[in-house]
Motif scaffolding. Sequence first.
Motif, mmCIF file in Angstrom:
data_model
loop_
_atom_site.group_PDB
_atom_site.id
_atom_site.type_symbol
_atom_site.label_atom_id
_atom_site.label_comp_id
_atom_site.label_asym_id
_atom_site.label_seq_id
_atom_site.Cartn_x
_atom_site.Cartn_y
_atom_site.Cartn_z
ATOM 1 N N ASP A 23 0.802 -1.230 0.000
ATOM 2 C CA ASP A 23 0.000 0.000 0.000
ATOM 3 C C ASP A 23 0.833 1.277 0.000
ATOM 4 N N ASP A 56 -0.935 -3.039 -4.109
ATOM 5 C CA ASP A 56 -1.135 -1.598 -4.115
ATOM 6 C C ASP A 56 0.188 -0.857 -3.934
ATOM 7 N N ASN A 94 -5.501 -4.348 -5.551
ATOM 8 C CA ASN A 94 -6.673 -3.974 -6.348
ATOM 9 C C ASN A 94 -6.395 -2.756 -7.222
ATOM 10 N N HIS A 129 -3.151 -9.865 -0.350
ATOM 11 C CA HIS A 129 -3.273 -8.408 -0.398
ATOM 12 C C HIS A 129 -4.284 -7.958 0.655
ATOM 13 N N HIS A 210 -3.991 -3.652 2.377
ATOM 14 C CA HIS A 210 -5.231 -3.197 1.763
ATOM 15 C C HIS A 210 -6.084 -2.258 2.620
HETATM 16 MN MN MN Z 1 -5.838 -2.416 -1.796
#
Ligand code: MN
Length: 257
Positions: A23, A56, A94, A129, A210
């Motif tokens: 992230d 991410d 994502n 994730h 995430h």
């Molecule tokens: Mn994410």
Amino acid sequence: MMSLSNLQKSSIPDIVAIHFISDLHLDPRQPSVVDGFLHYLKTRGQNAQTLYILGDFFEAWIGDDFSNPFTESVIAGLKTYTSRNIPVFFMHGNRDFLIGERFLEQTGCQLLTDPTVIDLFGRKALLMHGDTLCTDDVEYQNFRKTVRDPIWQHDFLAKPLEVRLSIAQNLREISKEKTHEKQYEIMDVAQTEVERVMADYNVDLLIHGHTHRPNRHELVIAGRPAERYVLGDWGENGWHLVCDREHGLLLTSFPIK
Ligand code: MN
């Protein structure tokens, strides 16, 4: 006088550690985070035996054929890092699920499936994730099913770059609105799903990102104590989870320049 063997010894880190990050949402509009990550690779990251990036990593990725000075600087940083024989494992998030073969080749990173079980000094750890754990968010899970479909991805990647850029921009705006509307609980992981997945994989340790809620959670899986570590997102500070044989797991944040 220092002998040659002493010199060689001192160049090896005292503690062999495995690092986990996620992230970072690297974005040219946040140059301090980009610089912070490149600095990390040259400093703290040099103490890693292996680096895991659990998704991410980029704020957006529309295909490996898109490149600009920003993507080039990140790719060059990773390339230099992996060239020093520090393996980097990369898991899609994502945001950057379109990272492909070319990026992996250019950086020397190795792709990890979500989820993956690794051996962490004799202990099994499940890496994810984390977005698949948010099962209460039915709308998102449907969206995920669409964009993770190889046929959808093939069609998307076949579109001209300008078209992909504008689709990504629209998606980002929609996602911002949705996140605003949604309740706090929906955006976090579903505890039942966490327990189900950990029991399924027969692990007492789960590491994921995430949710941007860095923490260590204790839970019970199949009657045994278990732990779930949530990695932190990078902004003012960076976050990493470090694991070594002597100290176990330590989740820490640090200022980035
Ligand atoms: Mn994410």
